[in-house]
Design an enzyme around this catalytic site. Structure first.
Site, PDB file in Angstrom:
ATOM      1  N   GLU A  90     -12.946 -19.874  47.355  1.00  0.00           N
ATOM      2  CA  GLU A  90     -13.956 -18.817  47.267  1.00  0.00           C
ATOM      3  C   GLU A  90     -14.885 -19.094  46.082  1.00  0.00           C
ATOM      4  OE1 GLU A  90     -11.318 -15.400  47.202  1.00  0.00           O
ATOM      5  OE2 GLU A  90     -10.418 -15.986  49.113  1.00  0.00           O
ATOM      6  N   HIS A 138      -8.280 -17.297  44.443  1.00  0.00           N
ATOM      7  CA  HIS A 138      -8.258 -18.099  45.682  1.00  0.00           C
ATOM      8  C   HIS A 138      -9.430 -19.064  45.588  1.00  0.00           C
ATOM      9  CE1 HIS A 138      -5.959 -14.723  47.979  1.00  0.00           C
ATOM     10  NE2 HIS A 138      -5.132 -15.576  47.406  1.00  0.00           N
ATOM     11  N   HIS A 167     -13.054 -11.767  45.015  1.00  0.00           N
ATOM     12  CA  HIS A 167     -12.695 -12.658  46.122  1.00  0.00           C
ATOM     13  C   HIS A 167     -13.904 -12.811  47.049  1.00  0.00           C
ATOM     14  CE1 HIS A 167      -8.112 -12.548  45.856  1.00  0.00           C
ATOM     15  NE2 HIS A 167      -8.485 -11.692  44.909  1.00  0.00           N
ATOM     16  N   ARG A 193      -6.472 -22.971  49.049  1.00  0.00           N
ATOM     17  CA  ARG A 193      -6.445 -21.570  48.610  1.00  0.00           C
ATOM     18  C   ARG A 193      -5.501 -21.324  47.428  1.00  0.00           C
ATOM     19  NH1 ARG A 193      -6.163 -16.170  51.373  1.00  0.00           N
ATOM     20  NH2 ARG A 193      -4.253 -15.103  50.758  1.00  0.00           N
ATOM     21  N   GLU A 227     -14.588  -8.292  47.906  1.00  0.00           N
ATOM     22  CA  GLU A 227     -14.730  -9.433  48.818  1.00  0.00           C
ATOM     23  C   GLU A 227     -16.233  -9.638  48.972  1.00  0.00           C
ATOM     24  OE1 GLU A 227     -12.393 -11.331  50.081  1.00  0.00           O
ATOM     25  OE2 GLU A 227     -10.546 -10.160  49.841  1.00  0.00           O
TER      26      GLU A 227
END
Length: 333
Positions: free
Chosen positions: A70, A67, A195, A125, A269
């Site tokens: 990020e 993505h 991510h 994204r 994340e």
């Protein structure tokens, strides 16, 4: 590579250049390999970090930048490579890992999208494939894997940011990663995909509340990694399955990797919790990378320890066991 700054975000051109330079500079341990072509015909390369050995090795896989808004994730992949290469000779922990494990790192999975975030739309994204006669663009590559494809948390509308693609593994980028990982799956012990944001270490699954067969072990390994991360700067990470602590999603690489038999599969994340979100300032690159490094090496340690227990630890344990078995009979001897 002394001139390369690991404290700033880099364009794809700079990352390509960095990959070839680093594989020249550390030619004895790192090689650059072709993985596939993107939709817009750009080459995808991964780096393989391998200590020369006549013994067969197992594999650790890590990808960043699926993505593409990020940006902290490609920055981390580069930081990780730098740390391993700079320390592989002097750091006994790292050299021990490299005795049995080869590290495969894909710094930017979604190259077309990443370039688009630099040129056109910082918060893009998806990939950049064309759909509906060019009326909409891109698929969410982390909804395109062959795992409950286009179920919960994905969309069949190509305008949607979670568009799952026209079919399972329909995107060239997903196909490149899938077929490569599939071809090596018997040797891959650990699959990490990076991510941001939210400060989470996620285990399978996203598409169901059911747990993987080794769920408890994954939680344990993840929690230890979160503790190692926190010890650096006090940053709190939560650990759990995607369905439990984030949201339901299908077609993700982490779930797919676990289902094809890779025992350890996690999504990270990274920072933060939403203050800056996808536009994490450059001043936070270094602390984010330093603490994440602690977590990833913690996972590597646990994986290594499971398959190659420290020689010596076993003998101590067995010695103690013999003693405890003999004690009840001590009075009889």
């Amino acid at each position: 590579m002394d001139t390369y700054s690991y404290n700033k975000y880099h364009t794809m051109g700079e990352i390509y250049q960095w990959m070839s330079q680093i594989s020249e500079e550390y030619a004895e341990v790192v090689t650059q390999h072709f993985l596939g072509m993107t939709y817009e015909a750009r080459p995808m390369y991964y780096l393989k970090i391998s200590q020369p050995s006549s013994d067969p090795k197992k594999i650790f896989w890590m990808d960043c930048g699926i993505h593409v808004r990020e940006w902290i994730t490609p920055a981390f992949c580069q930081w990780f490579v730098k740390e391993i290469l700079q320390n592989h000779k002097d750091d006994s922990r790292i050299s021990r890992l490299l005795t049995n494990l080869d590290l495969y790192v894909l710094p930017v999975l979604n190259i077309d999208g990443y370039i688009y975030t630099w040129t056109t739309n910082r918060l893009w994204r998806k990939s950049r494939s064309s759909h509906n006669n060019g009326t909409c663009f891109g698929s969410d590559l982390n909804r395109n894997f062959n795992e409950s494809w286009c179920g919960v948390g994905a969309s069949k509308d190509c305008k949607n940011s979670k568009f799952c693609g026209t079919g399972s593994v329909s995107e060239p980028e997903t196909k490149a990663v899938s077929s490569f990982v599939e071809s090596k799956k018997d040797n891959i012990l650990c699959f990490l995909t990076m991510h941001s944001y939210g400060q989470l270490i996620l285990t399978p699954y996203g598409h169901t509340k059911n747990k993987s067969s080794n769920h408890e072990e994954l939680i344990q390994v993840g929690q230890k990694a979160a503790n190692a991360l926190k010890a650096k700067y006090g940053t709190n990470y939560r650990v759990g399955s995607s369905a439990d602590i984030l949201y339901a999603l299908s077609g993700s690489s982490k779930d797919w990797a676990r289902d094809i038999g890779i025992p350890f599969s996690f999504t990270f994340e990274l920072r933060d919790n939403g203050t800056h979100g996808f536009t994490l300032p450059e001043v936070q690159i270094q602390p984010t990378c330093e603490e994440t490094m602690e977590a990833v090496v913690s996972i590597l340690d646990d994986v290594h320890e499971k398959y190659w227990p420290l020689s010596g630890a076993g003998t101590v344990a067995s010695g103690t066991m013999v003693l405890s078995l003999l004690l009840p009979f001590a009075g009889l001897l």
